[in-house]
Design an enzyme around this catalytic site. Structure first.
Site, PDB file in Angstrom:
ATOM      1  N   GLU A   1       0.808  -1.232   0.000  1.00  0.00           N
ATOM      2  CA  GLU A   1       0.000   0.000   0.000  1.00  0.00           C
ATOM      3  C   GLU A   1       0.845   1.287   0.000  1.00  0.00           C
ATOM      4  O   GLU A   1       0.787   2.078   0.939  1.00  0.00           O
ATOM      5  CB  GLU A   1      -1.002  -0.027   1.160  1.00  0.00           C
ATOM      6  CG  GLU A   1      -2.009  -1.156   0.986  1.00  0.00           C
ATOM      7  CD  GLU A   1      -3.143  -1.178   1.999  1.00  0.00           C
ATOM      8  OE1 GLU A   1      -3.238  -0.260   2.833  1.00  0.00           O
ATOM      9  OE2 GLU A   1      -3.940  -2.128   1.946  1.00  0.00           O
TER      10      GLU A   1
ATOM     11  N   GLU B   1      -4.366  -8.934  -0.554  1.00  0.00           N
ATOM     12  CA  GLU B   1      -4.796  -8.704   0.836  1.00  0.00           C
ATOM     13  C   GLU B   1      -6.271  -8.351   0.897  1.00  0.00           C
ATOM     14  O   GLU B   1      -6.772  -7.571   0.081  1.00  0.00           O
ATOM     15  CB  GLU B   1      -3.984  -7.573   1.485  1.00  0.00           C
ATOM     16  CG  GLU B   1      -4.183  -7.507   3.004  1.00  0.00           C
ATOM     17  CD  GLU B   1      -3.540  -6.281   3.641  1.00  0.00           C
ATOM     18  OE1 GLU B   1      -2.333  -6.058   3.433  1.00  0.00           O
ATOM     19  OE2 GLU B   1      -4.270  -5.543   4.339  1.00  0.00           O
TER      20      GLU B   1
END
Ligand SMILES: *[C@@H]1O[C@H](CO)[C@@H](O)[C@H](O)[C@H]1NC(C)=O
Ligand SMILES: *[C@@H]1O[C@H](CO)[C@@H](O)[C@H](O)[C@H]1NC(C)=O
Ligand SMILES: *[C@@H]1O[C@H](CO)[C@@H](O)[C@H](O)[C@H]1NC(C)=O
Ligand SMILES: *[C@@H]1O[C@H](CO)[C@@H](O)[C@H](O)[C@H]1NC(C)=O
Ligand SMILES: *[C@@H]1O[C@H](CO)[C@@H](O)[C@H](O)[C@H]1NC(C)=O
Ligand SMILES: *[C@@H]1O[C@H](CO)[C@@H](O)[C@H](O)[C@H]1NC(C)=O
Ligand SMILES: *[C@@H]1O[C@H](CO)[C@@H](O)[C@H](O)[C@H]1NC(C)=O
Length: 503
Positions: free
Chosen positions: A244, A347
């Site tokens: 991220e 994820e």
């Protein structure tokens, strides 16, 4: 021979329990309880004769797996509510990489909080022959929000690099045990933060960029990590370029390095890419993005449009946290017309929007299982090749997490009772990981209406898999027609089903 097979089937059931879910009613639904003397296992796959099928089902009223067998063709099917048609099983789409979860510190902590024999049952549930046979695993490089402290492996001198107690207690031995059940788990590593002194924020948790002069240093740090795990017999299949990378711009204080899209291009083409390809890990799959759908346009406009960066990239990793806002069609942004790239879910977890009053853990929630199911099917319909859940197990509060970022997980551990709870999410994951095995191919199919959601695959062993779900309260009949041979099966209301067929 028969006796041999009988023993093979009896032994796991003696050790691990029988097929039935040991149901417990919970606040949000039902879970299957595993303890030192009982844990449900998956009924074994039958060796099917031509024309025969095996149907595995999981329902809201009875999580766990049940299995029935039968044969096609069956008699007239005019009463079927929906017909799923496969015109040609050779008409294939993407090839599946796998399904699995992440070996976070919090998973290891929860696992180790259980008695030894219960730990064994938990790992068996995920990785064992009669478990759901996860075949994909994510390993954080250093600490994450699912650790009990922020940490990295060195100061700004690489000679000080050393794995930490978390690696030796919670990750390495746990991964080794999982590999003991299945040595073919595809493991991929993901970096969170570099050491504080190498970042513009001089902090692991406060978001910052990598200081320019540490770019090659940070690439070399990755090699040190891969070597240190290799010395512990753990080898990786893949590596993501940063967990991220865009989070940093949201000022979320999760261990992180923030990258602008332009900076990510440089990181890949000038540092990470050449370093990996020129190392003894040159075959590693380099997976970029490792972030949400919402920021896919930036990937497309910058990273994928740079030929030098693209040269190093094998795949795109997707997180699901913006999927409630961004439609699956945006996955088209992950495609390149210059290179075949795989797209992989890297994820996902439920219970993450707690500002909206959503609970971290909603024990037994069928809805959360359906969230997984619908997301996986949506993703796969856009050429995604697999899906990775986040923490393999958490405690009853959805932790530990030192920054209180509590969330849900398919398995919840109760250390005070020495039990763990398999939630509907666990069984939904199992319908994919167990049956849609690596190297299966998705097959073109059609349905006569949208009363069910379905997807068809062809496994390497030739069996055809039809994943079928129905979220209504009523049982329905489904006709399946595979290359002109058809039959009817019954699907329970609120259920997820896997139909395996030998043509
Ligand atoms: C485990 O669960 C089973 C089924 O509910 C129960 O019969 C058994 O007593 C439990 N074992 C322990 C040690 O609590
Ligand atoms: C099925 O597809 C394969 C591969 O595309 C093709 O070779 C074969 O002729 C097709 N079979 C039928 C019956 O159309
Ligand atoms: C790695 O595997 C070898 C061979 O199985 C074994 O002898 C060795 O002890 C293992 N090393 C570690 C650190 O687990
Ligand atoms: C690859 O590594 C060798 C020595 O390890 C070095 O001489 C060479 O410059 C490196 N090549 C690249 C492209 O980094
Ligand atoms: C789907 O992904 C595979 C790589 O996994 C690629 O070869 C193929 O071209 C992609 N198909 C489409 C329609 O994007
Ligand atoms: C966890 O175990 C404790 C102690 O046995 C018990 O009081 C509690 O109800 C259990 N939690 C759940 C969700 O069953
Ligand atoms: C399940 O079936 C019912 C009625 O047959 C339908 O209304 C419902 O939309 C279906 N669920 C899904 C997920 O398609």
């Amino acid at each position: 021979m028969l006796l041999f097979y009988a023993i093979l089937f009896i032994i796991p059931s003696l050790i691990y329990g029988q097929y039935e879910c040991n149901v417990r009613e919970t606040e949000y639904g039902r879970v299957c309880v595993c303890n030192s003397t009982y844990c449900d296992i998956v009924p074994p796959l039958e060796t099917l004769l031509s024309g025969h099928y095996q149907l595995y089902s999981t329902s809201k009223s009875s999580p766990g797996f049940s299995s029935v067998t039968g044969s096609f063709p069956t008699e007239s099917s005019s009463s079927a509510t929906v017909t799923i048609t496969v015109g040609n099983v050779s008409d294939t789409l993407q090839t599946i990489i796998g399904f699995g979860g992440a070996f976070t510190d919090s998973f290891g902590i929860n696992l180790l909080s259980l008695p030894d024999d219960v730990q064994q049952k938990l790992l068996y549930s995920y990785f064992g022959q009669n478990g759901i046979q996860y075949n994909l695993g994510r390993v954080p490089i250093g600490g994450t929000d699912f650790s009990t402290r922020p940490y990295t492996y060195s100061d700004d001198d690489l000679d000080t690099f050393e794995l930490q107690s978390e690696d030796y207690s919670y990750k390495i031995p746990v991964i080794q045990k999982a590999l003991g059940f299945n040595s073919n788990i595809r493991l991929f590593a993901s970096p969170w933060s570099s050491p504080a002194s190498t970042k513009t924020s001089n902090s692991i948790t406060i978001s910052g960029e990598l200081k320019d002069e540490y770019s090659q240093w940070w690439a070399d740090y990755h090699i040190k990590f891969l070597k240190a795990y290799e010395e512990n017999n753990i080898t990786f299949w893949g590596l993501t370029t940063q967990n991220e990378a865009f989070d940093g711009f949201l000022s979320v204080n999760i261990p992180n390095i923030k990258y602008t899209a332009a900076r990510m291009v440089t990181w890949i083409k000038d540092f990470l890419g050449p370093t990996i390809r020129n190392s003894s890990y040159s075959d590693l799959k380099i997976i970029t993005h490792d972030d949400n759908r919402a920021v896919l346009p930036y990937l497309n406009w910058f990273v994928l449009s740079d030929d030098d960066a693209l040269n190093y990239i094998d795949g795109i990793g997707l997180h699901w946290y913006s999927d409630i806002l961004i439609p699956p069609s945006s996955i088209e942004f992950a495609k390149s017309d210059k290179k075949d790239l795989f797209i992989l879910g890297t994820e996902a977890c439920n219970g993450y929007i707690r500002i909206l009053g959503i609970h971290a853990v909603e024990l037994g929630s069928w809805l959360r299982g359906m969230n997984y199911l619908n997301n996986i099917l949506d993703d796969l319909s856009y050429n995604v090749t697999g899906w990775t859940d986040w923490n393999l197990a958490l405690d009853e509060s959805g932790g530990p997490t030192y920054i209180d970022n509590n969330v849900d997980a398919p398995i919840i551990v109760n250390s005070s009772s020495g039990e763990f709870y398999k939630q509907p999410m666990f069984y939904v994951m199992g319908h994919f990981s167990k049956f849609v095995v690596p190297d299966s191919a998705r097959v073109v199919s059609s349905a006569s209406n949208d009363k069910v959601k379905s997807m068809v695959f062809k496994r390497p062993d030739g069996k055809i898999v039809v994943t079928i779900s129905n979220a209504s309260a009523n049982d329905i009949t489904v006709e399946i027609d595979i290359e002109g041979v058809s039959g009817v099966i019954n699907i329970a209301g609120h259920s997820v089903n896997t139909f395996l067929y030998k043509a």
